[in-house]
Structures are given as structure tokens and as C-alpha cells.
Design a protein around this motif. Sequence first.
Motif, mmCIF file in Angstrom:
data_model
loop_
_atom_site.group_PDB
_atom_site.id
_atom_site.type_symbol
_atom_site.label_atom_id
_atom_site.label_comp_id
_atom_site.label_asym_id
_atom_site.label_seq_id
_atom_site.Cartn_x
_atom_site.Cartn_y
_atom_site.Cartn_z
ATOM 1 N N ILE A 203 0.753 -1.254 0.037
ATOM 2 C CA ILE A 203 0.129 0.162 0.051
ATOM 3 C C ILE A 203 0.772 1.467 -0.252
ATOM 4 O O ILE A 203 1.688 1.256 0.795
ATOM 5 N N LYS A 204 0.638 2.145 -0.739
ATOM 6 C CA LYS A 204 1.234 3.458 -0.733
ATOM 7 C C LYS A 204 0.856 4.309 0.117
ATOM 8 O O LYS A 204 -0.343 4.555 0.410
ATOM 9 N N ARG A 205 1.732 4.939 0.760
ATOM 10 C CA ARG A 205 1.497 6.114 1.843
ATOM 11 C C ARG A 205 1.314 7.396 1.111
ATOM 12 O O ARG A 205 1.579 7.713 0.048
ATOM 13 N N ALA A 206 0.508 8.294 1.861
ATOM 14 C CA ALA A 206 0.209 9.500 1.342
ATOM 15 C C ALA A 206 1.462 10.288 1.012
ATOM 16 O O ALA A 206 2.476 10.264 1.705
ATOM 17 N N PRO A 207 1.374 11.305 -0.072
ATOM 18 C CA PRO A 207 2.596 12.079 -0.408
ATOM 19 C C PRO A 207 2.851 13.013 0.860
ATOM 20 O O PRO A 207 2.150 13.143 1.957
ATOM 21 N N MET A 210 0.783 15.791 2.002
ATOM 22 C CA MET A 210 -0.401 15.587 2.545
ATOM 23 C C MET A 210 -0.179 15.123 3.905
ATOM 24 O O MET A 210 -0.957 15.515 5.081
ATOM 25 N N GLN A 211 1.117 14.427 4.287
ATOM 26 C CA GLN A 211 1.251 14.215 5.663
ATOM 27 C C GLN A 211 1.469 15.506 6.409
ATOM 28 O O GLN A 211 1.096 15.660 7.578
ATOM 29 N N LYS A 212 1.903 16.503 5.853
ATOM 30 C CA LYS A 212 2.354 17.706 6.416
ATOM 31 C C LYS A 212 1.190 18.540 7.120
ATOM 32 O O LYS A 212 1.205 18.963 7.922
ATOM 33 N N TYR A 213 0.298 18.502 5.946
ATOM 34 C CA TYR A 213 -1.124 19.121 6.383
ATOM 35 C C TYR A 213 -2.157 18.366 6.758
ATOM 36 O O TYR A 213 -3.242 18.599 6.948
ATOM 37 N N GLN A 214 -1.573 17.172 7.689
ATOM 38 C CA GLN A 214 -2.645 16.416 8.324
ATOM 39 C C GLN A 214 -3.700 15.679 7.539
ATOM 40 O O GLN A 214 -5.100 15.736 7.946
ATOM 41 N N LEU A 215 -3.388 15.665 6.099
ATOM 42 C CA LEU A 215 -4.522 14.873 5.189
ATOM 43 C C LEU A 215 -4.236 13.531 4.903
ATOM 44 O O LEU A 215 -4.884 13.193 4.135
#
Length: 249
Positions: A203-207, A210-215
Amino acid sequence: MNVGKQEKKIELFGISFDALTMKETVALVNEKLKNKEPTHVLGINADKVNELSHKGQFNQIIRRANIINADGASIILASKILRKPLPERIAGIDLMQELLLLAEKKNYRVYFLGAKQTIVTTMNTCLKAKYPVLNVAGYRNGYFKKENWDEVANELKLCEPDIVFIGITSPLKEQLIDYFLEQNINSVYMGVGGSFDVLSGAIKRAPIWMQKYQLEWLYRVYQEPKRLFRRYLFGNSKFIVHVLQELFR
């Protein structure tokens, strides 16, 4: 820094959170490892807060955990609304990777328990490439029944790992950790949910942005809309009710 003397607890939703940064959390785990203290490292998100309201035994296990982190942007936001701010989100997969770095540096023995056999085997291969001198005590899949818990516990006793990462869903992983602690298997235990799938490449993790902005949660819904849309819609609504109840208590 003597982490033990710097420990600070913040009470939210009846849970004593450790108000620590990632760096401080890793240092505290290292202290537990050096002192050979059996330890349950637990990440709390909105889902777990929702589960606490109707699961008696689960409540007790959660509150017995030795290190409790905020593993969710919703928990951090709630802590600010409730004027008991926690320093930062400690994402389970990020903490796991920090502890793998620590284990490689200090030669701590690690064990991976959970997911399908193909996933945990592939992950072990990937981690060996990333952490070439990591001391892996063993690994096995998470597909076993409660009557096999003794067998798994005996395997851990033979392997003597310092850190056990458990990639199984809640509340089963918390119950399993509690069982291992009752068996006096002296390790640091951390439930890591679906991290094995991400670290194996399944499974691919969020970019990063998106991690930085809590998305990151939004990216997960995008990947598994049928399974997660209702969960987040109703789960988040229920969590908001818990925050309001805490606010007016």
C-alpha cells in the motif's frame, strides 16, 4: 536529558497521554529498553476514543499502557480546543521507523508479528535493505486464533526480542499485547496497525505534503473508499460529540 524526570501527562477523554515529541518518545523507549522494563507503547486516534465508550476490558488495557501517544491529527486538534495542547502527532508508522533506527544503532532485537505471510516476509526483505545491520529475531503472520496465543508466546520466549511490532487490527492487538505482558515476556510492544502493508510496498503512503497538512486520512479514504468512507463519516461525527462532552464537563 533524563527523560524519566521530564515525563508529563495530559488527561483527555479519561486517558493519560504522554505529552512528548517524537524525539522524546524514542528516548523514553530507549530508557525502557536499557532498564529491561516490559512496556506497551500505544497510539491513540479518534477511533480508539470512540471504542473506549463501549468496551469495558478494552478500556482497562488502554489505561494500563505505559506510553500513550497521540496518533491522529484529530487528537491534536481536540487537545488544542480543550486547552490541553499535546506537542505533536506521533504517527505509528513514523515512530516504528524511528525505533527501527534505534534498534539498528543499539543492536536491539526486533520481531514482526502480523499481516499476511507474504506481506510480513516482503516487509522483512525491504527493511533489511533499508536497515542492513538490523537484528531481526523473527517474524510471522497475524492469522492465528486465540487458542494459538500460547504457541506464539512460546515463540517469543525463545526468540527473546527487545521490541515486538504487532501489525494486527484493534482491539485484538491490544488484547494480545496485554496477554504477552501477563506471560512475563519482557519486551517493548508496539501495535502498528497497517504499517506492515505500507513498509512492504503493498500500500502506498500519502505524499509528504498531505502528511504535512494532516490529510493522510483523506488519502486513505481515496485508496479504500468503500471500507473507510462510512467509518470516517460516522466515526468523526461521534468523536466530535466526545470532544463537546469533554469541553462542557
